[in-house]
Design a protein around this motif. Structure first.
Motif, short mmCIF file in Angstrom:
data_model
loop_
_atom_site.label_atom_id
_atom_site.label_comp_id
_atom_site.label_asym_id
_atom_site.label_seq_id
_atom_site.Cartn_x
_atom_site.Cartn_y
_atom_site.Cartn_z
N PRO A 190 0.88 -1.13 -0.09
CA PRO A 190 0.05 0.04 0.10
C PRO A 190 0.73 1.14 0.10
N PHE A 218 -4.22 8.34 0.19
CA PHE A 218 -5.00 7.04 0.88
C PHE A 218 -6.42 7.46 0.96
N SER A 222 -8.76 5.07 -1.97
CA SER A 222 -9.86 4.21 -1.38
C SER A 222 -11.17 4.75 -1.75
N LYS A 223 -11.66 5.96 -2.06
CA LYS A 223 -12.92 6.37 -2.54
C LYS A 223 -13.35 6.19 -3.70
N GLY A 226 -11.27 1.84 -4.00
CA GLY A 226 -11.39 0.80 -2.91
C GLY A 226 -9.94 0.48 -2.44
N PHE A 227 -9.84 0.25 -1.16
CA PHE A 227 -8.61 0.12 -0.52
C PHE A 227 -7.75 -1.12 -0.99
N PHE A 228 -8.26 -2.26 -1.13
CA PHE A 228 -7.53 -3.37 -1.44
C PHE A 228 -7.38 -3.36 -2.97
N PHE A 231 -4.90 -0.25 -3.57
CA PHE A 231 -3.50 -0.17 -3.08
C PHE A 231 -2.74 -1.64 -3.11
N TYR A 232 -3.20 -2.76 -3.89
CA TYR A 232 -2.66 -4.08 -3.62
C TYR A 232 -2.47 -4.40 -5.08
#
Length: 244
Positions: A190, A218, A222-223, A226-228, A231-232
């Motif tokens: 991330p 971040f 994320s907005k 999406g986080f995963f 960032f992945y």
């Protein structure tokens, strides 16, 4: 458009657009970054170890917290020195010389090489411009070094209790590296993504036009992604990178 959907597809796309040399883009900046960062990071880590900061307790066990702290301090020192080279590496690797627009992703800085990038950034934004995005790469390297160095030391210490690993230094190092690579990748990817977004954005008067700092990255990623999912990206090639 998604021209780089997997490791294999990425290699095929880059070779098709720019030839085999495209896979080694940014090599000079990457070499400079690894040389300066690891020279300082590993040098400080080993020095603190020699002074007894990582000395095992009376039971022969290493302190995980001490390993994490020493790794973090070492990572901070290393990245402070090498930050400009990481930024230029990111910008060079993001550039595409292909005339086909579908292979072009991200902002294109149009550097001709490491030296040209250093001169251009310094001329346009001064010395501070070479450390643009420092707030993003500090947690990346501090967390990464803490996890990487402490996990490797702890894993080797744990494996040394078993006869099979006592008889093979190579096998012990191999298993420790593969395990460390996985743990490091989970924690570090991330921040890798955040640092890449910070370093590769266009600037105006020395300020980024897309992201203000790592917290802004971040929140926005994320907005929107999406986080995963956001960032992945690139987790598999990142794992091979850290494991090797």
């Amino acid at each position: 458009h998604k021209p780089y959907r997997s490791v294999i597809k990425s290699v095929q796309s880059i070779v098709k657009a720019e030839g085999w040399r495209g896979l080694q883009k940014g090599l000079s900046a990457q070499t400079a970054f690894q040389f300066t960062m690891n020279s300082v990071r590993l040098g400080i880590y080993q020095t603190l170890d020699d002074y007894g900061f990582l000395k095992p307790d009376e039971n022969g066990k290493l302190s995980t917290l001490r390993c994490i702290a020493v790794g973090g301090i070492s990572g901070l020192a290393g990245v402070t020195v090498s930050c400009p080279f990481y930024m230029i590496k990111t910008q060079l690797q993001s550039q595409s010389k292909s005339s086909n627009v579908k292979f072009v992703v991200g902002y294109q800085h149009q550097h001709r090489g490491l030296i040209d990038a250093l001169k251009t950034i310094y001329r346009n934004n001064g010395l501070r411009g070479l450390w643009k995005g420092y707030s993003a790469i500090v947690p990346r390297n501090c967390i990464g070094s803490s996890v990487q160095l402490s996990t490797f030391s702890t894993c080797k210490d744990y494996l040394s209790r078993y006869q099979a690993f006592q008889n093979s230094i190579f096998f012990s190092a191999l298993v420790s590296s593969l395990t460390t690579g996985l743990v490091t990748c989970v924690f570090m990817t991330p921040f890798d993504t955040a640092a890449t977004r910070m370093f590769n954005q266009p600037t105006e008067n020395g300020k980024g036009l897309y992201y203000r700092n790592i917290f802004d990255v971040f929140i926005k990623v994320s907005k929107t992604e999406g986080f995963f999912t956001g960032f992945y990206k690139g987790f598999v090639p990142n794992y091979f990178r850290y494991a090797c």
